[in-house]
Structures are given as C-alpha cells and as structure tokens.
Design an enzyme around this catalytic site. Structure first.
Site, PDB file in Angstrom:
ATOM      1  N   ASN A 133     -11.938  15.316   2.747  1.00  0.00           N
ATOM      2  CA  ASN A 133     -12.790  14.182   2.395  1.00  0.00           C
ATOM      3  C   ASN A 133     -14.241  14.580   2.635  1.00  0.00           C
ATOM      4  O   ASN A 133     -14.540  15.231   3.635  1.00  0.00           O
ATOM      5  CB  ASN A 133     -12.438  12.972   3.274  1.00  0.00           C
ATOM      6  CG  ASN A 133     -13.240  11.735   2.906  1.00  0.00           C
ATOM      7  OD1 ASN A 133     -13.565  11.517   1.740  1.00  0.00           O
ATOM      8  ND2 ASN A 133     -13.564  10.926   3.890  1.00  0.00           N
ATOM      9  N   THR A 134     -15.105  14.205   1.704  1.00  0.00           N
ATOM     10  CA  THR A 134     -16.543  14.380   1.950  1.00  0.00           C
ATOM     11  C   THR A 134     -17.088  13.041   2.427  1.00  0.00           C
ATOM     12  O   THR A 134     -16.663  11.983   1.953  1.00  0.00           O
ATOM     13  CB  THR A 134     -17.296  14.806   0.677  1.00  0.00           C
ATOM     14  OG1 THR A 134     -17.203  13.763  -0.289  1.00  0.00           O
ATOM     15  CG2 THR A 134     -16.721  16.079   0.086  1.00  0.00           C
ATOM     16  N   HIS A 135     -18.032  13.091   3.359  1.00  0.00           N
ATOM     17  CA  HIS A 135     -18.536  11.838   3.938  1.00  0.00           C
ATOM     18  C   HIS A 135     -20.053  11.929   4.118  1.00  0.00           C
ATOM     19  O   HIS A 135     -20.555  12.925   4.653  1.00  0.00           O
ATOM     20  CB  HIS A 135     -17.849  11.569   5.278  1.00  0.00           C
ATOM     21  CG  HIS A 135     -18.221  10.252   5.851  1.00  0.00           C
ATOM     22  ND1 HIS A 135     -17.754   9.056   5.339  1.00  0.00           N
ATOM     23  CD2 HIS A 135     -19.061   9.921   6.860  1.00  0.00           C
ATOM     24  CE1 HIS A 135     -18.269   8.055   6.021  1.00  0.00           C
ATOM     25  NE2 HIS A 135     -19.068   8.549   6.952  1.00  0.00           N
ATOM     26  N   LEU A 182      -5.947   5.354   2.337  1.00  0.00           N
ATOM     27  CA  LEU A 182      -4.636   5.859   1.925  1.00  0.00           C
ATOM     28  C   LEU A 182      -3.614   5.603   3.018  1.00  0.00           C
ATOM     29  O   LEU A 182      -3.936   5.722   4.204  1.00  0.00           O
ATOM     30  CB  LEU A 182      -4.742   7.366   1.649  1.00  0.00           C
ATOM     31  CG  LEU A 182      -5.591   7.699   0.421  1.00  0.00           C
ATOM     32  CD1 LEU A 182      -6.069   9.137   0.473  1.00  0.00           C
ATOM     33  CD2 LEU A 182      -4.796   7.426  -0.850  1.00  0.00           C
ATOM     34  N   GLY A 219      -6.652   8.244  10.646  1.00  0.00           N
ATOM     35  CA  GLY A 219      -7.738   7.333  10.995  1.00  0.00           C
ATOM     36  C   GLY A 219      -8.785   7.241   9.889  1.00  0.00           C
ATOM     37  O   GLY A 219      -8.649   7.841   8.822  1.00  0.00           O
ATOM     38  N   ASP A 235      -7.109  12.592   8.237  1.00  0.00           N
ATOM     39  CA  ASP A 235      -5.969  12.259   9.096  1.00  0.00           C
ATOM     40  C   ASP A 235      -5.696  10.759   8.960  1.00  0.00           C
ATOM     41  O   ASP A 235      -6.265  10.114   8.076  1.00  0.00           O
ATOM     42  CB  ASP A 235      -6.203  12.720  10.551  1.00  0.00           C
ATOM     43  CG  ASP A 235      -7.238  11.885  11.276  1.00  0.00           C
ATOM     44  OD1 ASP A 235      -7.786  10.937  10.661  1.00  0.00           O
ATOM     45  OD2 ASP A 235      -7.495  12.156  12.461  1.00  0.00           O
ATOM     46  N   ASP A 261     -12.065   8.443   8.795  1.00  0.00           N
ATOM     47  CA  ASP A 261     -13.073   9.501   8.978  1.00  0.00           C
ATOM     48  C   ASP A 261     -13.004  10.126  10.373  1.00  0.00           C
ATOM     49  O   ASP A 261     -14.040  10.461  10.967  1.00  0.00           O
ATOM     50  CB  ASP A 261     -14.481   8.954   8.687  1.00  0.00           C
ATOM     51  CG  ASP A 261     -14.603   8.434   7.262  1.00  0.00           C
ATOM     52  OD1 ASP A 261     -14.016   9.062   6.354  1.00  0.00           O
ATOM     53  OD2 ASP A 261     -15.253   7.397   7.050  1.00  0.00           O
ATOM     54  N   ARG A 315       0.815  -1.216   0.000  1.00  0.00           N
ATOM     55  CA  ARG A 315       0.000   0.000   0.000  1.00  0.00           C
ATOM     56  C   ARG A 315       0.856   1.277   0.000  1.00  0.00           C
ATOM     57  O   ARG A 315       0.498   2.295  -0.578  1.00  0.00           O
ATOM     58  CB  ARG A 315      -0.909  -0.034   1.232  1.00  0.00           C
ATOM     59  CG  ARG A 315      -2.200   0.718   1.093  1.00  0.00           C
ATOM     60  CD  ARG A 315      -3.131   0.396   2.232  1.00  0.00           C
ATOM     61  NE  ARG A 315      -4.069  -0.646   1.871  1.00  0.00           N
ATOM     62  CZ  ARG A 315      -5.240  -0.425   1.264  1.00  0.00           C
ATOM     63  NH1 ARG A 315      -5.617   0.798   0.950  1.00  0.00           N
ATOM     64  NH2 ARG A 315      -6.035  -1.411   0.964  1.00  0.00           N
ATOM     65  N   SER A 356     -20.727  15.468   5.989  1.00  0.00           N
ATOM     66  CA  SER A 356     -19.582  16.148   6.619  1.00  0.00           C
ATOM     67  C   SER A 356     -18.469  16.367   5.605  1.00  0.00           C
ATOM     68  O   SER A 356     -18.291  15.567   4.684  1.00  0.00           O
ATOM     69  CB  SER A 356     -19.008  15.305   7.767  1.00  0.00           C
ATOM     70  OG  SER A 356     -19.992  14.954   8.700  1.00  0.00           O
TER      71      SER A 356
HETATM   72  C1  GAR Z   1     -20.426  10.584  -1.703  1.00  0.00           C
HETATM   73  O1  GAR Z   1     -21.593  10.521  -0.931  1.00  0.00           O
HETATM   74  C2  GAR Z   1     -19.202  10.597  -0.801  1.00  0.00           C
HETATM   75  O2  GAR Z   1     -19.379  11.310   0.370  1.00  0.00           O
HETATM   76  C3  GAR Z   1     -19.063   9.130  -0.508  1.00  0.00           C
HETATM   77  O3  GAR Z   1     -19.228   8.530  -1.763  1.00  0.00           O
HETATM   78  C4  GAR Z   1     -20.206   9.291  -2.492  1.00  0.00           C
HETATM   79  C5  GAR Z   1     -19.679   9.549  -3.876  1.00  0.00           C
HETATM   80  O4  GAR Z   1     -20.719   9.833  -4.753  1.00  0.00           O
HETATM   81  N1  GAR Z   1     -17.808   8.858   0.106  1.00  0.00           N
HETATM   82  C6  GAR Z   1     -17.662   7.947   1.074  1.00  0.00           C
HETATM   83  O5  GAR Z   1     -18.556   7.218   1.473  1.00  0.00           O
HETATM   84  C7  GAR Z   1     -16.250   7.861   1.642  1.00  0.00           C
HETATM   85  N2  GAR Z   1     -16.273   7.174   2.891  1.00  0.00           N
HETATM   86  P1  GAR Z   1     -20.425  10.301  -6.247  1.00  0.00           P
HETATM   87  O6  GAR Z   1     -19.407   9.329  -6.838  1.00  0.00           O
HETATM   88  O7  GAR Z   1     -21.747  10.241  -6.931  1.00  0.00           O
HETATM   89  O8  GAR Z   1     -19.881  11.700  -6.171  1.00  0.00           O
END
Ligand code: GAR
Length: 194
Positions: free
Chosen positions: A106-108, A92, A142, A140, A144, A64, A135
């Site tokens: 990161n978007t979550h 990562l 960890g 970091d 999320d 990795r 969110s």
């Molecule tokens: C989004 O909701 C993003 O937050 C999520 O994947 C989706 C991507 O949608 N990410 C995670 O769950 C990371 N843990 P998209 O490919 O349609 O933009």
C-alpha cells in the site's frame, strides 16, 4: 518479469507514473490488470495501455467477506506475483489480506505511523505539522500498520493547501513505489536463479 495487479479508487495518477516507469524499463514489472471498487477515472490509464481492468463494487449491505472473496478471485485470475493498493480507498477484510500478504503493498501519503487512515494529508495540515511524508508498506490486518518498506519526509509549506501538499507528496510516493518494486523484482530474480 514480476506480474503486478494494481487496485485504485480514484484518479490513478500514481498508477500512471508506475505504468510509465514499467514501460520505460525502469521497473522490471508488468501490470497485468488494474482493478477498482468503483468506476474510477484512473482506469482510463490502463485502457490507454491496453491493460485489462475489472470493477468489483461493495454493494450496499453486502457482507465485506463475500466482497473480498469476489475481489480476490478477480485478482487471482491474472496470477499476479504482487498486488499494489495505489489509492484504493476501501478497507479489505482480513481473509483477503491473509491471501495476498506479504506480496500486498500500500502507498500512503504520510510518514507512517504518523497520520494513518483515509485523510492523511488533511490530518497533517490540521495538526499544524511542519513536515509529513510518504510511505510504502506491506498491508496487514490493521489500518496502515503493516511493515514499512520505504518512506521519505516531505516539508509542509505555510501556504500549502490539501491539494498542493498532496501533489508534492505524490511525487515522492511514485519514486518510493518504483524503488520498492525494483527491489522486490531483483530479489525474486535471485530466488528464481538459485
Ligand atoms: C495517493 O496519495 C495514495 O497514497 C493515497 O491516495 C492517493 C491516490 O492518488 N492513498 C491513501 O490515502 C490510502 N490510505 P492517485 O489516485 O492520484 O494515484
């Protein structure tokens, strides 16, 4: 103008919305490249905008750390100010995170620290929650667990499926991401102006 590299693994609908916001002048940023760990369908959004793309798969059995170095080198060739994980679904290595954080977001699709991980929407439904959220965090080491930059609540309806709920969450995620990047860009401007 803030130079941004976006990493995706899937449909890239949030990437598409972000590109639209940048093009409309709502976010003072330029997406200089879009990368992925797979041949993601969402790379098409970049192609349509004439934005370069790259794919760096983690090979079966590959170390990795070595993969992280390849991915980092591909990103750095575009000299970004900011890297955004937008539906990038591979963990990562710590060395990668150290290289780019705190300019690594990161978007979550949950109201962290609730429902971290790769199945946040399903987990919220299975937990019987009445609300979840979206969110934007700094990545970091960890899963999320990084500092939360912005988040909003999203109600869960009785008849929600994973797909209907995720679609509603993504609408909120897109607004949060654009707002966070606008904020970062305005701070960068004031630093440069000093
Ligand atoms: C989004 O909701 C993003 O937050 C999520 O994947 C989706 C991507 O949608 N990410 C995670 O769950 C990371 N843990 P998209 O490919 O349609 O933009």
């Amino acid at each position: 103008m803030l130079r941004v590299v976006v990493l995706i693994s899937g449909a890239g609908s949030n990437l598409r919305a972000f590109l639209d916001d940048c093009n409309a002048g709502n976010v003072p940023a330029t997406v200089v490249a879009v990368g992925s760990d797979v041949n993601a369908p969402g790379l098409e959004h970049a192609h349509r905008h004439g934005i370069p793309t790259f794919v760096e798969p983690l090979a079966t059995g590959e170390d990795r750390e070595a993969w992280g170095k390849r991915l980092a080198a591909a990103i750095e060739s575009f000299t970004p100010d900011l890297v955004i994980l937008s539906g990038f679904m591979k963990l990562l290595p710590a060395s990668f995170v150290e290289r780019f954080a705190p300019m690594l977001l990161n978007t979550h699709p949950a109201y962290l620290p609730e429902f971290p991980g790769a199945h946040a929407v399903r987990d919220a439904l299975e937990a019987g929650a009445t609300e979840t959220g979206a969110s934007v965090i700094v990545v970091d080491a960890g899963i999320d667990t990084g500092p939360i930059l912005a988040q909003s609540r999203v109600p869960i309806h009785d008849d929600d499926t994973e797909s209907t709920l995720h679609d509603r969450i993504k609408i909120v995620e897109r607004k949060l991401l654009s707002a966070v990047v606008r904020d970062i860009a305005s701070r960068e401007d004031s630093i440069e102006g000093n």
